[in-house]
Design a protein around this motif. Structure first.
Motif, mmCIF file in Angstrom:
data_model
loop_
_atom_site.group_PDB
_atom_site.id
_atom_site.type_symbol
_atom_site.label_atom_id
_atom_site.label_comp_id
_atom_site.label_asym_id
_atom_site.label_seq_id
_atom_site.Cartn_x
_atom_site.Cartn_y
_atom_site.Cartn_z
ATOM 1 N N GLU A 420 0.819 -1.216 0.000
ATOM 2 C CA GLU A 420 0.000 0.000 0.000
ATOM 3 C C GLU A 420 0.854 1.268 0.000
ATOM 4 O OE1 GLU A 420 -2.846 2.194 3.255
ATOM 5 O OE2 GLU A 420 -3.050 0.018 3.057
ATOM 6 N N VAL A 421 1.997 1.239 0.698
ATOM 7 C CA VAL A 421 2.824 2.443 0.782
ATOM 8 C C VAL A 421 3.864 2.507 -0.332
ATOM 9 C CG1 VAL A 421 2.498 2.616 3.271
ATOM 10 C CG2 VAL A 421 4.529 1.434 2.370
ATOM 11 N N GLY A 422 3.755 1.592 -1.304
ATOM 12 C CA GLY A 422 4.657 1.635 -2.446
ATOM 13 C C GLY A 422 5.795 0.641 -2.393
ATOM 14 N N GLY A 423 5.704 -0.329 -1.490
ATOM 15 C CA GLY A 423 6.745 -1.341 -1.367
ATOM 16 C C GLY A 423 6.378 -2.641 -2.050
ATOM 17 N N VAL A 424 7.039 -3.719 -1.628
ATOM 18 C CA VAL A 424 6.837 -5.034 -2.244
ATOM 19 C C VAL A 424 6.659 -6.099 -1.168
ATOM 20 C CG1 VAL A 424 8.105 -4.448 -4.339
ATOM 21 C CG2 VAL A 424 9.332 -5.435 -2.406
ATOM 22 N N LEU A 425 6.213 -7.278 -1.604
ATOM 23 C CA LEU A 425 5.885 -8.355 -0.672
ATOM 24 C C LEU A 425 7.115 -9.003 -0.047
ATOM 25 C CD1 LEU A 425 3.076 -10.156 -2.707
ATOM 26 C CD2 LEU A 425 2.763 -8.816 -0.621
ATOM 27 N N THR A 426 8.240 -8.954 -0.732
ATOM 28 C CA THR A 426 9.420 -9.623 -0.204
ATOM 29 C C THR A 426 10.683 -8.903 -0.621
ATOM 30 O OG1 THR A 426 10.666 -11.710 -0.128
ATOM 31 C CG2 THR A 426 9.509 -11.208 -2.188
ATOM 32 N N GLY A 427 11.679 -8.917 0.247
ATOM 33 C CA GLY A 427 12.959 -8.331 -0.077
ATOM 34 C C GLY A 427 14.011 -9.381 -0.357
ATOM 35 N N GLU A 428 14.027 -10.460 0.452
ATOM 36 C CA GLU A 428 15.070 -11.477 0.276
ATOM 37 C C GLU A 428 14.635 -12.878 0.690
ATOM 38 O OE1 GLU A 428 18.418 -11.042 2.910
ATOM 39 O OE2 GLU A 428 17.229 -10.019 4.432
ATOM 40 N N HIS A 429 13.479 -13.023 1.313
ATOM 41 C CA HIS A 429 13.051 -14.355 1.749
ATOM 42 C C HIS A 429 12.308 -15.115 0.666
ATOM 43 C CE1 HIS A 429 13.078 -13.108 6.291
ATOM 44 N NE2 HIS A 429 14.262 -13.075 5.728
ATOM 45 N N GLY A 430 11.831 -14.420 -0.345
ATOM 46 C CA GLY A 430 11.079 -15.077 -1.401
ATOM 47 C C GLY A 430 9.594 -15.156 -1.101
ATOM 48 N N VAL A 431 8.841 -15.644 -2.085
ATOM 49 C CA VAL A 431 7.388 -15.772 -1.973
ATOM 50 C C VAL A 431 7.013 -17.133 -1.407
ATOM 51 C CG1 VAL A 431 5.213 -15.786 -3.269
ATOM 52 C CG2 VAL A 431 7.009 -14.150 -3.859
ATOM 53 N N GLY A 432 7.562 -18.203 -2.017
ATOM 54 C CA GLY A 432 7.296 -19.557 -1.548
ATOM 55 C C GLY A 432 5.826 -19.850 -1.424
ATOM 56 N N VAL A 433 5.444 -20.433 -0.284
ATOM 57 C CA VAL A 433 4.025 -20.636 0.018
ATOM 58 C C VAL A 433 3.514 -19.557 0.971
ATOM 59 C CG1 VAL A 433 4.092 -23.124 -0.372
ATOM 60 C CG2 VAL A 433 4.519 -22.246 1.921
ATOM 61 N N GLU A 434 4.424 -18.922 1.697
ATOM 62 C CA GLU A 434 4.028 -17.933 2.707
ATOM 63 C C GLU A 434 3.261 -16.764 2.085
ATOM 64 O OE1 GLU A 434 6.175 -14.893 5.874
ATOM 65 O OE2 GLU A 434 7.076 -15.368 3.932
ATOM 66 N N LYS A 435 3.776 -16.235 0.977
ATOM 67 C CA LYS A 435 3.180 -15.044 0.378
ATOM 68 C C LYS A 435 2.445 -15.353 -0.923
ATOM 69 C CE LYS A 435 7.166 -12.468 2.132
ATOM 70 N NZ LYS A 435 8.114 -13.593 2.286
ATOM 71 N N ARG A 436 2.376 -16.611 -1.279
ATOM 72 C CA ARG A 436 1.792 -17.019 -2.563
ATOM 73 C C ARG A 436 0.408 -16.434 -2.784
ATOM 74 N NH1 ARG A 436 0.679 -23.099 -2.402
ATOM 75 N NH2 ARG A 436 -0.930 -22.278 -1.011
ATOM 76 N N ASP A 437 -0.454 -16.543 -1.804
ATOM 77 C CA ASP A 437 -1.837 -16.100 -1.989
ATOM 78 C C ASP A 437 -1.994 -14.587 -1.880
ATOM 79 O OD1 ASP A 437 -2.550 -18.734 -2.357
ATOM 80 O OD2 ASP A 437 -3.050 -19.062 -0.248
ATOM 81 N N LEU A 438 -0.883 -13.885 -1.557
ATOM 82 C CA LEU A 438 -0.908 -12.428 -1.529
ATOM 83 C C LEU A 438 -0.399 -11.815 -2.829
ATOM 84 C CD1 LEU A 438 0.428 -11.765 2.081
ATOM 85 C CD2 LEU A 438 -1.899 -11.352 1.268
ATOM 86 N N MET A 439 0.061 -12.628 -3.745
ATOM 87 C CA MET A 439 0.606 -12.100 -4.998
ATOM 88 C C MET A 439 -0.390 -11.190 -5.733
ATOM 89 S SD MET A 439 3.816 -12.922 -5.647
ATOM 90 C CE MET A 439 4.227 -13.363 -7.337
ATOM 91 N N PRO A 440 -1.702 -11.495 -5.738
ATOM 92 C CA PRO A 440 -2.638 -10.580 -6.409
ATOM 93 C C PRO A 440 -2.735 -9.209 -5.762
ATOM 94 C CG PRO A 440 -3.603 -12.773 -6.209
ATOM 95 C CD PRO A 440 -2.362 -12.761 -5.365
ATOM 96 N N GLU A 441 -2.251 -9.052 -4.527
ATOM 97 C CA GLU A 441 -2.217 -7.734 -3.904
ATOM 98 C C GLU A 441 -1.242 -6.809 -4.634
ATOM 99 O OE1 GLU A 441 -3.970 -6.707 -1.234
ATOM 100 O OE2 GLU A 441 -4.961 -8.635 -0.860
#
Length: 497
Positions: A420-441
């Motif tokens: 929301e503030v102009g950043g991204v979901l991950t910096g160095e840990h990756g998406v994997g399964v943790e952030k997978r379902d947040l990718m459409p955000e």
């Protein structure tokens, strides 16, 4: 995803016998693990809330063996999950019940060091810190240094594009890798990049670094090594509020100063780290900044004065400059031990990994405090302040009903806030399964399909590390063709002019 996934059913078990027999044709019998007890160490990575036994584990030790294993699995439609040291915090190495887990721990050799060209050629199972240990006697080091560098491996660093304390000045893994040997799912062995700078053609090396094991299995990496700086000194600065520390970070960068590293901890993390390693952190502050300057002595001295003046203008309540190398190392020892130290505060914690614009640090820290109160869960903040890579540690107890779910919801809200503030979901840990379902955000359906087309170019049958990164994986036939041949991308469906 459930915390404890079921064992494969009987149909899969009978199929496993055939797969295990085939794998033992390529590696010694003891390098294939099939019994439940011996597979337990592989059932999770560092995202320990999720666990799953694999179909079987295979531990090759040569590139030829990896090629044979992948070629057979490709021909027989068997899924494969690559795994390094298992330190992934996003579930990137989480096994699948119907997939072979391919472990690379035996790829642990430093193959060559070329000081004249400032590079080292290593296998993916070499730990991050081992590269520096190998070259430090000659006055060199490997710049990326994740907090887990004593355990995490170069192959995993490539998969997740890891950073660390010094990534602000010296870049992430992608800025420090010159080449890779990669085995594709059909067994083809590619060399991308090498010992030279700026290889010709498309930047496939940039595609591979950070691809989370979805495109191929890396079996060799050529990394840059750098001369150790003439001087390195660290400044330890305390603040009465996390917001003022965050503003100090933004002001340092705005002044044109690029520290070698700039890290921040809040009160819970400070107290946990000090209790764990006892390096003399102040305990009467709400936030602590560690700012390291390196280079010529005169430059370091001047910039330290500048940084301390900026800190004072932001309300710093104490500042201490390292007097020698031992004290500088002690400053960093507490920060690098922060993750295990926070483990003493709570039975469980989630380590998040959002990245934001630096100027938004005060706002995001304030909103995280509000989220902590809303969810009734503690949070300790440890992060790479210089590049805005947050690592909030959400404290919970999985034995208390509902706390895991609240912790996950809390973490999801933090990541949504980052976007929301102009950043991204991950910096160095990756998406994997943790952030997978947040990718459409962060990405539209068009964006995700374009990314999947690249996946299809390397792995058209979607057999390599499936279930990671993409919330919905389309069949490659639905997306239009693209493929990799001889280390180049080809687009046969595109019109010719």
């Amino acid at each position: 995803m459930s915390l404890k996934m079921p064992l494969p059913d009987e149909e899969v078990l009978s199929k496993r016998d055939r797969i295990v027999a085939a794998l033992r044709a390529f590696v010694p019998a003891e390098a294939v693990i099939e019994d439940e007890a011996r597979m337990r160490p592989y059932e999770t990575d560092a995202l320990t809330a999720y666990r799953q036994l694999p179909l079987a584990v295979v531990l090759p030790e040569t590139t030829a063996q990896v090629s044979q294993i992948l070629s057979w699995c490709h021909a027989n439609g068997v899924k494969v999950v690559p795994r390094g040291a298992g330190t992934s915090l996003s579930g990137g190495a989480l096994p699948l019940a119907d997939a072979v887990l391919l472990g690379l721990s035996k790829f642990n050799k430093v193959l060559d060091i070329d000081y004249e060209n400032r590079l080292a050629v290593v296998q993916p199972g070499v730990t991050n810190l081992a590269v520096t240990r190998e070259v430090e006697a000659r006055g060199f080091y490997y710049a990326p240094d994740p907090s887990s560098q004593i355990a995490c491996t170069i192959g995993g660093n490539v998969a997740e594009n890891s950073g660390g304390v010094h990534c602000l000045k010296y870049g992430l893994t992608t800025n420090n890798v010159l080449g890779c040997e990669i085995v594709m799912m059909d067994g083809e062995i590619l060399r991308i990049g090498g010992r030279h700078l700026d290889p010709a053609g498309l930047d496939l090396l940039g595609v591979v670094v950070g691809s989370e094991g979805l495109l191929g299995v890396v079996t060799e990496v050529t990394v840059r090594i750098l001369p150790s700086p003439e001087t390195a000194r660290a400044l330890l600065v305390g603040f009465a509020s996390a917001e003022s520390a965050g503003q100090c970070v933004a002001d340092i960068i705005a002044a044109g100063i690029i520290p070698a590293g700039m890290e921040m901890m809040d009160r819970p993390a400070i107290h946990a780290a000090e209790a764990f390693v006892q390096v003399g952190y102040p305990l009467d502050v709400e936030a602590l900044l560690i700012v390291e300057l390196d280079g010529p002595e005169a430059e370091c001295s001047h910039l330290l004065e500048e940084v301390e003046a900026i800190a004072r203008r932001n309300g710093a309540v104490g500042a201490r400059v390292s007097g020698d190398e031992a004290e500088r190392a002690a400053f960093w020892a507490g920060r690098k031990a922060a993750f295990p130290a926070v483990g003493r505060l709570s039975p469980d914690y989630f380590c998040m990994d959002g990245t934001i614009p630096r100027r938004r640090l005060p706002q995001v820290l304030e909103q995280m405090t509000r989220l902590s109160e809303r969810y009734g869960l503690g949070v300790a903040n440890v992060f790479h302040a210089g590049d805005g890579n947050l690592h909030p540690l959400i404290l919970y107890d999985a034995n208390k009903p509902g706390e895991l779910e609240r912790a996950e919801a809390f973490g999801n809200d933090i990541l949504r806030l980052c976007v929301e503030v102009g950043g991204v979901l991950t910096g160095e840990h990756g998406v994997g399964v943790e952030k997978r379902d947040l990718m459409p955000e962060m990405f539209t359906e068009v964006d995700l399909k374009q990314q999947q087309r690249l996946k299809c170019a390397f792995d058209p049958d979607l057999l390599l590390n499936p279930g990671k990164v993409f919330p919905r994986l389309h069949r490659c036939a639905e997306l239009g063709r693209m493929h990799v041949h001889g280390g180049q991308l080809a687009f046969p469906d595109l019109p010719r002019f």
